[in-house]
Scaffold this motif. Structure first.
Motif, mmCIF file in Angstrom:
data_model
loop_
_atom_site.group_PDB
_atom_site.id
_atom_site.type_symbol
_atom_site.label_atom_id
_atom_site.label_comp_id
_atom_site.label_asym_id
_atom_site.label_seq_id
_atom_site.Cartn_x
_atom_site.Cartn_y
_atom_site.Cartn_z
ATOM 1 N N MET A 1 2.364 -8.114 -14.986
ATOM 2 C CA MET A 1 2.234 -9.248 -13.944
ATOM 3 C C MET A 1 2.003 -8.531 -12.736
ATOM 4 S SD MET A 1 5.080 -12.062 -15.540
ATOM 5 C CE MET A 1 3.930 -13.226 -14.185
ATOM 6 N N VAL A 2 1.987 -7.348 -12.339
ATOM 7 C CA VAL A 2 1.789 -6.614 -11.067
ATOM 8 C C VAL A 2 0.426 -6.146 -11.324
ATOM 9 C CG1 VAL A 2 2.725 -5.224 -9.289
ATOM 10 C CG2 VAL A 2 4.060 -6.619 -10.688
ATOM 11 N N ASP A 3 -0.475 -6.443 -10.213
ATOM 12 C CA ASP A 3 -1.685 -5.943 -10.080
ATOM 13 C C ASP A 3 -1.605 -4.557 -9.549
ATOM 14 O OD1 ASP A 3 -4.189 -5.405 -10.074
ATOM 15 O OD2 ASP A 3 -4.676 -6.492 -8.416
ATOM 16 N N VAL A 4 -1.657 -3.536 -10.442
ATOM 17 C CA VAL A 4 -1.775 -1.822 -9.489
ATOM 18 C C VAL A 4 -3.042 -1.339 -9.752
ATOM 19 C CG1 VAL A 4 -0.613 0.216 -10.073
ATOM 20 C CG2 VAL A 4 0.532 -1.727 -10.667
ATOM 21 N N ALA A 5 -3.472 -0.971 -8.616
ATOM 22 C CA ALA A 5 -4.839 -0.465 -8.324
ATOM 23 C C ALA A 5 -4.900 0.787 -7.563
ATOM 24 C CB ALA A 5 -5.902 -1.413 -7.726
ATOM 25 N N VAL B 1 0.202 -3.641 -6.079
ATOM 26 C CA VAL B 1 0.603 -2.357 -5.320
ATOM 27 C C VAL B 1 -0.685 -1.404 -5.507
ATOM 28 C CG1 VAL B 1 1.750 -0.315 -5.554
ATOM 29 C CG2 VAL B 1 2.870 -2.292 -6.252
ATOM 30 N N THR B 2 -1.228 -0.879 -4.183
ATOM 31 C CA THR B 2 -2.407 -0.259 -4.265
ATOM 32 C C THR B 2 -1.887 1.595 -3.837
ATOM 33 O OG1 THR B 2 -3.825 -1.942 -3.449
ATOM 34 C CG2 THR B 2 -4.487 0.257 -3.195
ATOM 35 N N LEU C 1 -3.523 12.047 -9.050
ATOM 36 C CA LEU C 1 -2.103 11.504 -9.050
ATOM 37 C C LEU C 1 -2.037 10.001 -9.065
ATOM 38 C CD1 LEU C 1 -0.273 14.019 -6.601
ATOM 39 C CD2 LEU C 1 0.118 13.517 -9.079
ATOM 40 N N ALA C 2 -3.025 9.215 -8.137
ATOM 41 C CA ALA C 2 -2.979 7.843 -8.125
ATOM 42 C C ALA C 2 -3.462 7.274 -9.286
ATOM 43 C CB ALA C 2 -4.110 7.495 -7.034
ATOM 44 N N GLU C 3 -4.454 7.880 -10.044
ATOM 45 C CA GLU C 3 -5.018 7.405 -11.327
ATOM 46 C C GLU C 3 -3.817 7.356 -12.526
ATOM 47 O OE1 GLU C 3 -9.737 8.451 -11.104
ATOM 48 O OE2 GLU C 3 -8.318 10.100 -11.848
ATOM 49 N N VAL C 4 -3.134 8.567 -12.563
ATOM 50 C CA VAL C 4 -2.207 8.776 -13.522
ATOM 51 C C VAL C 4 -1.049 7.717 -13.417
ATOM 52 C CG1 VAL C 4 -0.501 10.325 -14.774
ATOM 53 C CG2 VAL C 4 -3.076 10.922 -14.258
ATOM 54 N N LEU D 1 0.762 -1.103 -0.035
ATOM 55 C CA LEU D 1 0.072 0.045 0.083
ATOM 56 C C LEU D 1 0.893 1.322 0.157
ATOM 57 C CD1 LEU D 1 -2.911 1.424 0.294
ATOM 58 C CD2 LEU D 1 -2.540 1.257 2.816
ATOM 59 N N VAL D 2 0.691 2.180 -0.832
ATOM 60 C CA VAL D 2 1.545 3.528 -1.152
ATOM 61 C C VAL D 2 0.483 4.536 -1.118
ATOM 62 C CG1 VAL D 2 2.975 4.635 -2.500
ATOM 63 C CG2 VAL D 2 3.024 2.197 -2.464
ATOM 64 N N CYS D 3 0.830 5.549 0.062
ATOM 65 C CA CYS D 3 0.067 6.839 0.005
ATOM 66 C C CYS D 3 0.851 7.969 -0.069
ATOM 67 C CB CYS D 3 -0.753 7.040 1.277
ATOM 68 S SG CYS D 3 -1.729 8.423 1.711
#
Length: 323
Positions: free
Chosen positions: A103-107, A58-59, A89-92, A35-37
């Motif tokens: 192969m990495v799930d980024v959400a 990575v969320t 910023l998270a969306e871009v 989780l990244v904020c």
């Protein structure tokens, strides 16, 4: 993270890494959730590194809208694209990171991370926060510590040519090789609140001046109700007054927190890309070590100042958790 083997596709893609740290470490990485904020330049570097390393997911959390000020240090925001139309910023950053490693799930997760319940953090193996207030750092760290599982917690900040990273791995066990022998090790970490509450007079004499300076700026922003980086040279007198009060309370000579260093932190609020790359790289390395359980982890602060090119590790702990 246990019990699942790497797929053939993962084994082929991460072949070089497996040769470095082994299949078991790569398996743990591939099943991990991060989780990244707070998505500024340093965190963008970190995200790129762990996505390429092959974590499971990575969320991203950052509801701030992309502006021209977001561009200089964050390479995940492509400067020639002018059609963000209110995207966060998270969306871009999510769109860019997906291209690094499909192969990495980024959400993306929306909302104020400080309002998320304790149970939200349970699905993650590591939580990294940046651009957060002093109170928010303490709160999120406390929530991670309330869980039955161990969740690694990191804060990272970059101000101009200076940067700081904090690590809390709680009660951490890992293995390392010494000659031909594998040694089992254990380190106990203090929380963020416990670490910064250690009286300055109780610290070793040669603690980094950047540690003290960052605490002064952090507390100034907290008292003034500012977000991180919302300072300028106009705040100089207020910051110097707070430094004097803190030094008197902690029996510390004010010369340990030079005027020039405080002024740099006040005025250089934008990130310096080379510093972002250095600190983001070290943060990625530390998260990989914590998840894989291989190699000596950093305890518990890391400081970098491009003015002298030095990186320093400081163990800021009370007597019960000091190494």
């Amino acid at each position: 993270m246990d019990g699942e083997e790497l797929t053939e596709q993962e084994t082929a893609l991460y072949d070089r890494q497996i040769r470095v740290w082994g299949a078991d470490a790569q398996r743990r990485l591939s099943k991990s959730h991060i989780l990244v904020c707070g998505l500024k330049g340093t965190v963008a570097e970190f995200c790129k590194n762990i996505v390429l390393a092959g974590v499971g997911s990575v969320t991203l959390v950052d509801d701030r809208v992309v502006t021209d000020e977001s561009l200089p240090a964050n390479f995940l925001i492509l400067p020639h694209e002018n059609h963000y139309n209110g995207k966060t910023l998270a969306e871009v950053c999510c769109d860019s990171l997906k291209e690094f490693n499909p192969m990495v799930d980024v959400a993306v997760e929306t909302g104020d991370i400080s309002t998320f319940g304790v149970e939200f953090f349970e699905k993650f193996d590591a939580v990294i926060i940046s651009c957060c207030s002093l109170g928010k750092k303490k709160l999120i760290n406390q929530k991670c510590r309330k869980l039955s599982k161990r969740v690694a917690f990191y804060t990272v900040e970059c101000r101009g040519s200076c940067g700081e990273m904090f690590v809390d791995l709680q009660d951490y066990k890992y293995s390392k090789k010494k000659l031909e022998e594998t040694i089992e090790c254990q380190i106990e970490y203090p929380s963020f609140e416990e670490a910064i509450s250690v009286p300055w007079r109780a610290l070793p004499r040669r603690v980094s001046k950047l540690y003290f300076a960052m605490r002064v700026i952090e507390q100034f922003e907290d008292v003034e109700g500012r977000n991180p980086g919302e300072t300028s040279i106009a705040d100089r007198l207020g910051v110097l007054k707070l430094r004097k009060e803190l030094c008197e309370t902690n029996s510390l000579d004010e010369s340990q927190i030079p005027d020039a260093l405080l002024e740099r932190l006040l005025t250089d609020t934008r990130e310096f890309p080379p510093v972002c790359a250095i600190i983001g790289g070290i943060l990625g390395q530390e998260v990989i070590k914590a998840i894989s359980g291989k190699g000596d982890p950093l305890k518990n602060f890391f400081f970098f100042d491009a003015m002298d090119g030095k990186g320093l590790i400081e163990d800021i702990s009370g007597p019960s958790t000091r190494s």
